[in-house]
Scaffold this active site. Structure first.
Site, mmCIF file in Angstrom:
data_model
loop_
_atom_site.group_PDB
_atom_site.id
_atom_site.type_symbol
_atom_site.label_atom_id
_atom_site.label_comp_id
_atom_site.label_asym_id
_atom_site.label_seq_id
_atom_site.Cartn_x
_atom_site.Cartn_y
_atom_site.Cartn_z
ATOM 1 N N ASP A 107 0.896 -0.894 -0.046
ATOM 2 C CA ASP A 107 -0.047 -0.359 0.009
ATOM 3 C C ASP A 107 0.642 1.591 -0.074
ATOM 4 O O ASP A 107 -0.009 2.325 0.508
ATOM 5 C CB ASP A 107 -1.585 -0.126 1.237
ATOM 6 C CG ASP A 107 -0.052 -0.134 2.734
ATOM 7 O OD1 ASP A 107 1.209 0.080 2.341
ATOM 8 O OD2 ASP A 107 -1.033 0.270 3.640
ATOM 9 N N LYS A 147 1.137 20.486 6.879
ATOM 10 C CA LYS A 147 1.714 19.683 6.887
ATOM 11 C C LYS A 147 3.274 18.783 6.659
ATOM 12 O O LYS A 147 4.451 18.648 5.316
ATOM 13 C CB LYS A 147 1.235 18.815 6.113
ATOM 14 C CG LYS A 147 -0.006 18.067 6.375
ATOM 15 C CD LYS A 147 -0.782 17.482 5.310
ATOM 16 C CE LYS A 147 -2.670 17.216 6.012
ATOM 17 N NZ LYS A 147 -2.919 16.100 4.237
#
Length: 221
Positions: A107, A147
């Site tokens: 993933d 972020k």
């Protein structure tokens, strides 16, 4: 060198997208995660891919079988009839590897240089804060950073290079993160290789899918 891709998870946090297909086949920027991983691995001459399958394995095996010629890789499939955990899944293919090999979570999207990995090592990437960070002087806000990448903190990138000695430390059922890595760390038998500038993203949410779709073409292809 062979690459083993852990592709058997349920992807529960990405439902309903994973109701009909396994997580490695989720579309990111027009290609499945797995296809992006193959394009990345082929940069380093890796064309032998072992897929550790479980959930929706028929869909994954069908896709891989139909696309192996187009992608120029050979697939071998290992099927879990019951969840074995990451450690048990890798141990199940012990008979198939007799030299150094890579293990990759199914993933993740990355362009890190696998030739930098040493024998028995884990790729590390800097932590990206999931939130915006606020800097202050006293009670006055001086800066907002959306972020940021926190280079003081390093996380497991889900890319490993092992030799066959690893099988001594793998459980029949259980996870490498909970069982194998603590044992190797206790014996000071595993290295962490830092990749400060590599692109890396784990696809854990719909937001990750959306953001990665805007990034991946320029970063990996």
């Amino acid at each position: 060198m062979k690459a083993i891709i852990l592709a058997g998870g349920y992807g529960k946090r990405l439902r309903p997208f994973t109701d009909e297909k396994p997580k490695p086949l989720l579309d990111i920027g027009g290609r499945p995660i797995l296809e992006w991983q193959i394009l990345w691995l082929k940069r380093f001459g890796i064309t032998e891919i072992v897929l550790l399958t479980g959930y929706k394995r028929e869909v994954l095996i069908d896709w891989a079988s139909q696309n192996s010629d187009r992608l120029g890789v050979n697939f071998v499939f290992s099927v879990e009839n019951e969840p074995l955990g990451t450690g048990g899944a890798i141990k199940k293919v012990k008979h198939f590897v007799n030299e150094d090999f890579l293990v990759i979570n199914g993933d993740i999207l990355t362009n890190l240089d696998v030739t930098r990995l040493q024998d028995m090592s884990i790729a590390l990437v800097p932590l990206r804060s999931p939130y915006g960070v606020v800097k202050t002087e006293g009670d006055v806000i001086t800066e907002f950073t959306e972020k940021p990448i926190l280079y003081d903190y390093w996380i497991n990138a889900g890319v490993y290079k092992f030799n066959p000695d690893i099988f001594e430390y793998l459980p029949d059922k259980g996870d490498v993160e909970k069982i194998t890595f603590p044992a190797l760390t206790k014996g000071r038998l595993i290295k962490g290789i830092k990749f400060s500038e590599a692109y890396w993203r784990s696809i854990d949410s719909v937001k990750d899918m959306e953001e990665a779709s805007l990034e991946v073409e320029d970063k990996i292809k």
